[in-house]
Design a protein around this motif. Structure first.
Motif, PDB file in Angstrom:
ATOM      1  N   LEU A   1       0.789  -1.239   0.045  1.00 59.43           N
ATOM      2  CA  LEU A   1       0.151  -0.209   0.057  1.00 59.43           C
ATOM      3  C   LEU A   1       0.733   1.261  -0.007  1.00 59.43           C
ATOM      4  CD1 LEU A   1      -3.005  -0.921   2.352  1.00 59.43           C
ATOM      5  CD2 LEU A   1      -3.096   0.156   0.222  1.00 59.43           C
ATOM      6  N   TYR A   2       1.996   1.071   0.549  1.00 63.65           N
ATOM      7  CA  TYR A   2       3.024   2.459   0.508  1.00 63.65           C
ATOM      8  C   TYR A   2       3.331   3.014  -0.635  1.00 63.65           C
ATOM      9  CZ  TYR A   2       6.872   5.092   2.594  1.00 63.65           C
ATOM     10  OH  TYR A   2       7.589   6.032   2.910  1.00 63.65           O
ATOM     11  N   TYR A   3       3.294   2.156  -1.757  1.00 66.78           N
ATOM     12  CA  TYR A   3       3.800   2.273  -3.106  1.00 66.78           C
ATOM     13  C   TYR A   3       2.532   2.661  -4.200  1.00 66.78           C
ATOM     14  CZ  TYR A   3       7.925   0.783  -0.712  1.00 66.78           C
ATOM     15  OH  TYR A   3       8.896   0.447   0.219  1.00 66.78           O
ATOM     16  N   CYS A   4       1.626   3.129  -3.630  1.00 65.55           N
ATOM     17  CA  CYS A   4       0.613   3.232  -4.621  1.00 65.55           C
ATOM     18  C   CYS A   4       1.162   4.536  -5.664  1.00 65.55           C
ATOM     19  CB  CYS A   4      -0.708   3.857  -4.024  1.00 65.55           C
ATOM     20  SG  CYS A   4      -1.829   2.509  -3.336  1.00 65.55           S
ATOM     21  N   ALA A   5       0.875   4.184  -6.899  1.00 66.89           N
ATOM     22  CA  ALA A   5       1.388   5.208  -7.796  1.00 66.89           C
ATOM     23  C   ALA A   5       0.616   4.950  -9.311  1.00 66.89           C
ATOM     24  CB  ALA A   5       3.069   5.029  -8.111  1.00 66.89           C
ATOM     25  N   PRO A   6       0.678   6.041  -9.750  1.00 66.68           N
ATOM     26  CA  PRO A   6      -0.134   6.351 -11.002  1.00 66.68           C
ATOM     27  C   PRO A   6       0.523   5.415 -12.290  1.00 66.68           C
ATOM     28  CG  PRO A   6       1.137   8.308 -10.948  1.00 66.68           C
ATOM     29  CD  PRO A   6       1.202   7.577  -9.525  1.00 66.68           C
ATOM     30  N   ASP A   7       1.789   5.239 -12.259  1.00 67.19           N
ATOM     31  CA  ASP A   7       2.493   4.624 -13.355  1.00 67.19           C
ATOM     32  C   ASP A   7       2.737   3.056 -12.995  1.00 67.19           C
ATOM     33  OD1 ASP A   7       4.285   5.288 -11.371  1.00 67.19           O
ATOM     34  OD2 ASP A   7       5.838   5.907 -13.003  1.00 67.19           O
ATOM     35  N   LEU A   8       1.893   2.329 -12.388  1.00 71.77           N
ATOM     36  CA  LEU A   8       2.369   1.042 -12.018  1.00 71.77           C
ATOM     37  C   LEU A   8       1.988   0.286 -13.268  1.00 71.77           C
ATOM     38  CD1 LEU A   8       1.596   0.863  -8.331  1.00 71.77           C
ATOM     39  CD2 LEU A   8       3.758   0.565  -9.226  1.00 71.77           C
ATOM     40  N   PRO A   9       2.574  -1.176 -13.384  1.00 70.82           N
ATOM     41  CA  PRO A   9       1.853  -2.163 -14.382  1.00 70.82           C
ATOM     42  C   PRO A   9       0.333  -2.253 -13.954  1.00 70.82           C
ATOM     43  CG  PRO A   9       3.989  -2.902 -13.641  1.00 70.82           C
ATOM     44  CD  PRO A   9       3.524  -1.615 -12.541  1.00 70.82           C
ATOM     45  N   PRO A  10      -0.161  -2.792 -14.922  1.00 68.63           N
ATOM     46  CA  PRO A  10      -1.613  -3.470 -14.678  1.00 68.63           C
ATOM     47  C   PRO A  10      -1.652  -4.260 -13.225  1.00 68.63           C
ATOM     48  CG  PRO A  10      -1.254  -3.396 -17.015  1.00 68.63           C
ATOM     49  CD  PRO A  10       0.218  -3.333 -16.417  1.00 68.63           C
ATOM     50  N   ILE A  11      -2.892  -4.208 -12.587  1.00 63.47           N
ATOM     51  CA  ILE A  11      -2.817  -4.834 -11.248  1.00 63.47           C
ATOM     52  C   ILE A  11      -3.862  -5.667 -11.260  1.00 63.47           C
ATOM     53  CG2 ILE A  11      -2.797  -4.714  -8.692  1.00 63.47           C
ATOM     54  CD1 ILE A  11      -0.793  -2.440  -9.062  1.00 63.47           C
ATOM     55  N   CYS A  12      -4.177  -6.888 -10.688  1.00 60.49           N
ATOM     56  CA  CYS A  12      -5.351  -7.549 -10.596  1.00 60.49           C
ATOM     57  C   CYS A  12      -5.311  -8.124  -9.451  1.00 60.49           C
ATOM     58  CB  CYS A  12      -5.406  -8.586 -11.681  1.00 60.49           C
ATOM     59  SG  CYS A  12      -7.042  -9.699 -11.595  1.00 60.49           S
ATOM     60  N   LEU A  13      -6.080  -7.545  -8.347  1.00 65.14           N
ATOM     61  CA  LEU A  13      -6.188  -8.306  -6.898  1.00 65.14           C
ATOM     62  C   LEU A  13      -7.333  -9.369  -6.697  1.00 65.14           C
ATOM     63  CD1 LEU A  13      -5.661  -4.780  -5.538  1.00 65.14           C
ATOM     64  CD2 LEU A  13      -4.052  -6.366  -5.489  1.00 65.14           C
ATOM     65  N   ILE A  14      -7.070 -10.353  -6.354  1.00 66.97           N
ATOM     66  CA  ILE A  14      -8.076 -11.225  -6.172  1.00 66.97           C
ATOM     67  C   ILE A  14      -8.166 -11.884  -4.999  1.00 66.97           C
ATOM     68  CG2 ILE A  14      -8.885 -13.755  -6.940  1.00 66.97           C
ATOM     69  CD1 ILE A  14      -7.098 -13.243  -9.587  1.00 66.97           C
ATOM     70  N   THR A  15      -9.174 -11.882  -3.845  1.00 66.26           N
ATOM     71  CA  THR A  15      -9.450 -12.429  -2.753  1.00 66.26           C
ATOM     72  C   THR A  15     -10.831 -13.317  -2.945  1.00 66.26           C
ATOM     73  OG1 THR A  15     -11.066 -10.814  -1.924  1.00 66.26           O
ATOM     74  CG2 THR A  15      -8.716 -10.122  -1.960  1.00 66.26           C
ATOM     75  N   GLY A  16     -10.815 -14.016  -1.742  1.00 62.13           N
ATOM     76  CA  GLY A  16     -12.074 -14.911  -1.364  1.00 62.13           C
ATOM     77  C   GLY A  16     -13.097 -13.993  -0.920  1.00 62.13           C
ATOM     78  N   GLY A  17     -14.134 -14.542  -0.352  1.00 62.09           N
ATOM     79  CA  GLY A  17     -15.218 -13.989   0.079  1.00 62.09           C
ATOM     80  C   GLY A  17     -14.844 -13.254   1.655  1.00 62.09           C
ATOM     81  N   ARG A  18     -15.331 -12.011   1.944  1.00 60.98           N
ATOM     82  CA  ARG A  18     -14.822 -11.390   3.013  1.00 60.98           C
ATOM     83  C   ARG A  18     -15.732 -12.279   4.459  1.00 60.98           C
ATOM     84  NH1 ARG A  18     -15.639  -5.694   1.967  1.00 60.98           N
ATOM     85  NH2 ARG A  18     -15.393  -6.109  -0.008  1.00 60.98           N
ATOM     86  N   ASP A  19     -16.504 -12.948   4.254  1.00 60.43           N
ATOM     87  CA  ASP A  19     -17.192 -13.703   5.420  1.00 60.43           C
ATOM     88  C   ASP A  19     -16.370 -14.747   5.815  1.00 60.43           C
ATOM     89  OD1 ASP A  19     -17.941 -14.615   2.868  1.00 60.43           O
ATOM     90  OD2 ASP A  19     -19.680 -15.595   3.858  1.00 60.43           O
ATOM     91  N   ILE A  20     -15.431 -15.242   4.677  1.00 61.10           N
ATOM     92  CA  ILE A  20     -14.406 -16.430   5.214  1.00 61.10           C
ATOM     93  C   ILE A  20     -13.231 -16.366   4.785  1.00 61.10           C
ATOM     94  CG2 ILE A  20     -16.547 -18.044   5.236  1.00 61.10           C
ATOM     95  CD1 ILE A  20     -15.912 -18.832   2.112  1.00 61.10           C
ATOM     96  N   GLU A  21     -12.646 -15.139   4.369  1.00 61.74           N
ATOM     97  CA  GLU A  21     -11.440 -14.877   4.138  1.00 61.74           C
ATOM     98  C   GLU A  21     -10.492 -14.993   5.273  1.00 61.74           C
ATOM     99  OE1 GLU A  21      -8.470 -14.582   2.731  1.00 61.74           O
ATOM    100  OE2 GLU A  21      -8.877 -14.328   0.592  1.00 61.74           O
ATOM    101  N   TRP A  22      -9.236 -14.765   5.343  1.00 57.21           N
ATOM    102  CA  TRP A  22      -8.490 -14.569   6.416  1.00 57.21           C
ATOM    103  C   TRP A  22      -8.850 -12.787   6.697  1.00 57.21           C
ATOM    104  CZ3 TRP A  22      -4.325 -17.608   8.283  1.00 57.21           C
ATOM    105  CH2 TRP A  22      -3.788 -16.895   9.076  1.00 57.21           C
ATOM    106  N   LYS A  23      -8.877 -12.704   8.028  1.00 55.22           N
ATOM    107  CA  LYS A  23      -9.423 -11.291   8.615  1.00 55.22           C
ATOM    108  C   LYS A  23      -8.552 -10.181   7.967  1.00 55.22           C
ATOM    109  CE  LYS A  23     -12.491 -13.587  10.991  1.00 55.22           C
ATOM    110  NZ  LYS A  23     -13.789 -13.270  10.877  1.00 55.22           N
ATOM    111  N   CYS A  24      -9.229  -9.171   7.603  1.00 58.46           N
ATOM    112  CA  CYS A  24      -8.987  -7.947   7.005  1.00 58.46           C
ATOM    113  C   CYS A  24      -8.401  -7.959   5.578  1.00 58.46           C
ATOM    114  CB  CYS A  24      -7.828  -7.316   7.600  1.00 58.46           C
ATOM    115  SG  CYS A  24      -8.329  -7.229   9.569  1.00 58.46           S
ATOM    116  N   ARG A  25      -7.998  -9.054   5.121  1.00 52.11           N
ATOM    117  CA  ARG A  25      -7.490  -9.513   3.671  1.00 52.11           C
ATOM    118  C   ARG A  25      -8.226  -8.867   2.576  1.00 52.11           C
ATOM    119  NH1 ARG A  25      -3.294 -12.774   3.321  1.00 52.11           N
ATOM    120  NH2 ARG A  25      -3.000 -12.202   5.475  1.00 52.11           N
ATOM    121  N   VAL A  26      -9.678  -9.130   2.670  1.00 52.90           N
ATOM    122  CA  VAL A  26     -10.415  -8.382   1.390  1.00 52.90           C
ATOM    123  C   VAL A  26     -10.332  -7.033   1.675  1.00 52.90           C
ATOM    124  CG1 VAL A  26     -12.680  -8.393   0.458  1.00 52.90           C
ATOM    125  CG2 VAL A  26     -11.822 -10.288   1.526  1.00 52.90           C
ATOM    126  N   GLU A  27     -10.402  -6.385   2.935  1.00 51.20           N
ATOM    127  CA  GLU A  27     -10.484  -4.974   3.050  1.00 51.20           C
ATOM    128  C   GLU A  27      -9.205  -4.300   2.541  1.00 51.20           C
ATOM    129  OE1 GLU A  27     -13.699  -6.940   5.415  1.00 51.20           O
ATOM    130  OE2 GLU A  27     -11.511  -7.283   5.033  1.00 51.20           O
TER     131      GLU A  27
END
Length: 275
Positions: A198-224
């Motif tokens: 999160l520290y490295y948010c920048a406008p010129d990064l490569p394309p990014i695809c973030l994938i998580t499970g469902g927030r009710d059964i995922e690792w705590k805080c991971r989806v958020e």
């Protein structure tokens, strides 16, 4: 039940995809230089290896470097269940507590550098290199892809990556990294420092695809955390950002379910068309 159905579908699609084309495999390749291997120890020489599976009789294919999970303290390299027309590099890296921070990140970056320097020799396209992984491997892919210093050590611009695809990776500072830094706070108390994607948010990064499970059964805080990263990247002007929450899948199951999404992302960013 939905979780079991998604897992069954991902396994079924693997059986269709993985054997739909002829593939070739090369195993146990060192990704450090001969000088680095000579200066290293037996653990480095045994752990820092990769396996490559790639389409036979094709050229210019995309490749996904896959970093395994295990909390940065365990796990083994393995191929994800991606279609055979997408090459896969399964990367092993050194683990804590046998090595200190940040050697596991440095190993991940060295493996990516190997791909940039060598993948063309096997028929791949160095302009079509994606990095991915599940859990701790997702964290490593985000760190190497977003923080420019790791690939810069190899004289490689991280913006040359075709895409970054963390699967259920921690986007704040990894909980084990926090421990290594001496943090004694609660595991789920977020820390955003130089070891947080999160520290490295920048406008010129490569394309990014973030994938998580469902927030009710995922690792705590991971989806958020992943959703926050996606929103933050869009707000700073990053052009290609996707966030997928796969309802019904938990932290372990989403590494299988992600195989349904990754090929589409690669195609959408224009890198799956091989000559």
């Amino acid at each position: 039940m939905f979780k079991q159905i998604c897992l069954f579908l991902s396994v079924a699609l693997y059986c269709v995809f993985a054997f739909s084309a002829d593939v070739k495999e090369v195993k146990d390749l060192h990704y450090h230089t001969e000088a680095e291997l000579a200066a290293g120890d037996d653990y480095m020489r045994s752990q820092c290896r990769l396996d490559l599976r790639y389409p036979e009789d094709k050229k210019g294919w995309p490749v996904v470097l896959w970093f395994h999970g295990g909390g940065l303290t365990g796990g083994h390299r393995h191929y994800p269940a991606l279609p055979a027309e997408i090459a896969v590099v399964a990367v092993g890296y050194r683990l804590s507590p046998k090595v200190e921070l940040p050697l596991f990140i440095e190993d991940a970056a060295t493996a990516v550098a190997w791909a940039f320097k060598n993948i063309a020799g096997y028929g791949g396209n160095p302009e079509k290199i994606f990095i991915s992984g599940a859990s701790a491997g997702g964290y490593l892919s985000a760190m190497v892809g977003m923080d420019p210093r790791w690939l810069a050590k190899h004289e490689i611009d991280h913006k040359k990556l075709a895409g970054i695809i963390p699967v259920s990776g921690q986007m704040t500072t990894h909980f084990h990294v926090k421990q290594l830094l001496g943090d004694t706070g609660h595991q789920f108390r977020p820390l955003i420092n130089e070891y947080a994607p999160l520290y490295y948010c920048a406008p010129d990064l490569p394309p990014i695809c973030l994938i998580t499970g469902g927030r009710d059964i995922e690792w705590k805080c991971r989806v958020e955390e992943n959703e926050l990263l996606a929103i933050s990247l869009k707000q700073v002007g990053c052009k290609t950002v996707e966030f997928h929450e796969m309802g019904g899948l938990n932290h372990g199951g989403v590494s299988h379910g992600a195989m349904l999404l990754i090929p589409g992302f690669i195609k959408r960013v224009g890198s799956i068309n091989c000559n």
